[in-house]
Scaffold this motif. Structure first.
Motif, mmCIF file in Angstrom:
data_model
loop_
_atom_site.group_PDB
_atom_site.id
_atom_site.type_symbol
_atom_site.label_atom_id
_atom_site.label_comp_id
_atom_site.label_asym_id
_atom_site.label_seq_id
_atom_site.Cartn_x
_atom_site.Cartn_y
_atom_site.Cartn_z
ATOM 1 N N ALA A 1 0.829 -1.207 0.000
ATOM 2 C CA ALA A 1 0.000 0.000 0.000
ATOM 3 C C ALA A 1 0.863 1.256 0.000
ATOM 4 C CB ALA A 1 -0.940 -0.002 1.205
ATOM 5 N N ALA A 2 1.934 1.266 0.800
ATOM 6 C CA ALA A 2 2.828 2.425 0.845
ATOM 7 C C ALA A 2 3.557 2.602 -0.481
ATOM 8 C CB ALA A 2 3.824 2.274 1.989
ATOM 9 N N PHE B 1 2.424 1.708 -3.399
ATOM 10 C CA PHE B 1 1.438 2.200 -4.363
ATOM 11 C C PHE B 1 1.167 3.694 -4.157
ATOM 12 C CE2 PHE B 1 -0.944 -1.904 -5.787
ATOM 13 C CZ PHE B 1 0.274 -2.471 -6.138
ATOM 14 N N ASP B 2 1.176 4.152 -2.903
ATOM 15 C CA ASP B 2 0.988 5.585 -2.641
ATOM 16 C C ASP B 2 2.076 6.395 -3.332
ATOM 17 O OD1 ASP B 2 -1.247 5.152 -1.080
ATOM 18 O OD2 ASP B 2 -0.173 5.263 0.829
ATOM 19 N N ARG B 3 3.307 5.934 -3.223
ATOM 20 C CA ARG B 3 4.430 6.645 -3.841
ATOM 21 C C ARG B 3 4.308 6.632 -5.367
ATOM 22 N NH1 ARG B 3 9.993 7.444 -3.039
ATOM 23 N NH2 ARG B 3 10.748 8.560 -4.885
ATOM 24 N N GLU C 1 1.609 6.322 -7.193
ATOM 25 C CA GLU C 1 0.500 7.153 -7.650
ATOM 26 C C GLU C 1 0.906 8.626 -7.681
ATOM 27 O OE1 GLU C 1 -4.286 7.577 -7.042
ATOM 28 O OE2 GLU C 1 -3.084 6.993 -5.303
ATOM 29 N N ALA C 2 1.622 9.073 -6.646
ATOM 30 C CA ALA C 2 2.084 10.456 -6.622
ATOM 31 C C ALA C 2 3.039 10.738 -7.782
ATOM 32 C CB ALA C 2 2.767 10.758 -5.286
ATOM 33 N N PHE D 1 -5.230 2.755 -8.668
ATOM 34 C CA PHE D 1 -4.477 1.830 -7.827
ATOM 35 C C PHE D 1 -5.448 1.115 -6.894
ATOM 36 C CE2 PHE D 1 -1.217 4.585 -9.316
ATOM 37 C CZ PHE D 1 -0.030 3.862 -9.269
ATOM 38 N N ARG E 1 -5.634 -0.587 -3.707
ATOM 39 C CA ARG E 1 -4.761 -0.642 -2.534
ATOM 40 C C ARG E 1 -4.802 -2.025 -1.881
ATOM 41 N NH1 ARG E 1 -3.631 3.530 -4.476
ATOM 42 N NH2 ARG E 1 -2.885 5.430 -3.487
#
Length: 215
Positions: free
Chosen positions: A71-72, A74-76, A78-79, A94, A96
């Motif tokens: 999840a972390a 994917f956060d990066r 996506e940004a 994404f 999650r």
């Protein structure tokens, strides 16, 4: 070195995307000249960072592996890639996950980032979806797009160095080769599946520490 290379390549990708976006608006010969020079310089710098990352991988005797929350990651991602997808009018989604995977964080980030960038580059309409699923005792990270797809002949050679698929496309054709080399270094497996006219799916298969939710 790998993390620094990734951090620097992302602004370069945005710069290149911006250059391509404004290029059709330029009519003056002088403006076109300098725009082309800026694009070529950014492309060379991007390639130099890629070569540096590859060189760093080959010189590293021990690759640190640890449990990573997807999840972390994917956060990066996506940004990093949302602006590029938005510029092309694509939906970047994404899904999650709540899984941990056992890998090297910097290399895995580079692998999936290359797959997303490749999907955005070759998709002209529709979406790019990034998700994951269990496969027995492993976890598969999927990057799925609605691009033009490719046939079996290209699939058999697409992870070779300097293979672009379409000679008219920008770039040197090293992104998927870097993905394959990095997966080999980590002991992961990368697969590609596609139907011409229906899009593509790239999959990285890697171990999960216990396949339980991490949140």
């Amino acid at each position: 070195m790998v993390v620094a290379g990734h951090d620097l390549r992302q602004p370069l990708q945005i710069m290149l995307g911006a250059i391509e976006k404004i290029a059709p608006e330029c009519r003056d010969e002088s403006q076109l000249f300098w725009l082309s020079a800026a694009r070529d310089a950014a492309s060379r710098l991007n390639q130099g960072l890629t070569d540096l990352a590859i060189s760093g991988h080959s010189r590293t005797a021990i690759i640190e592996m640890r449990d990573i929350p997807l999840a972390a990651l994917f956060d990066r991602l996506e940004a990093d890639w949302a602006p590029s997808a938005w510029q092309k009018g694509l939906a970047l989604r994404f899904i999650r996950p709540s899984y941990l995977v056992h890998s090297n964080a910097a290399l895995l980030l580079t692998i999936v980032s290359n797959l997303i960038g490749n999907a955005i580059k070759h998709t002209t309409a529709g979406r790019v979806v990034v998700g994951c699923r269990k496969l027995g005792h492993a976890i598969a990270v999927d990057v799925v797009d609605t691009g033009p797809g490719f046939g079996r002949e290209l699939r058999d050679r697409m992870f070779e160095a300097f293979e672009k698929g379409d000679a008219k496309k920008e770039g040197l054709g090293l992104g998927l080769w870097l993905v394959a080399q990095s997966c080999r270094t980590l002991g992961h497996r990368v697969e590609a599946k596609s139907t011409p006219g229906w899009g593509s799916r790239f999959r990285v298969i890697l171990p999960g520490p216990n396949l339980t939710d991490c949140g």
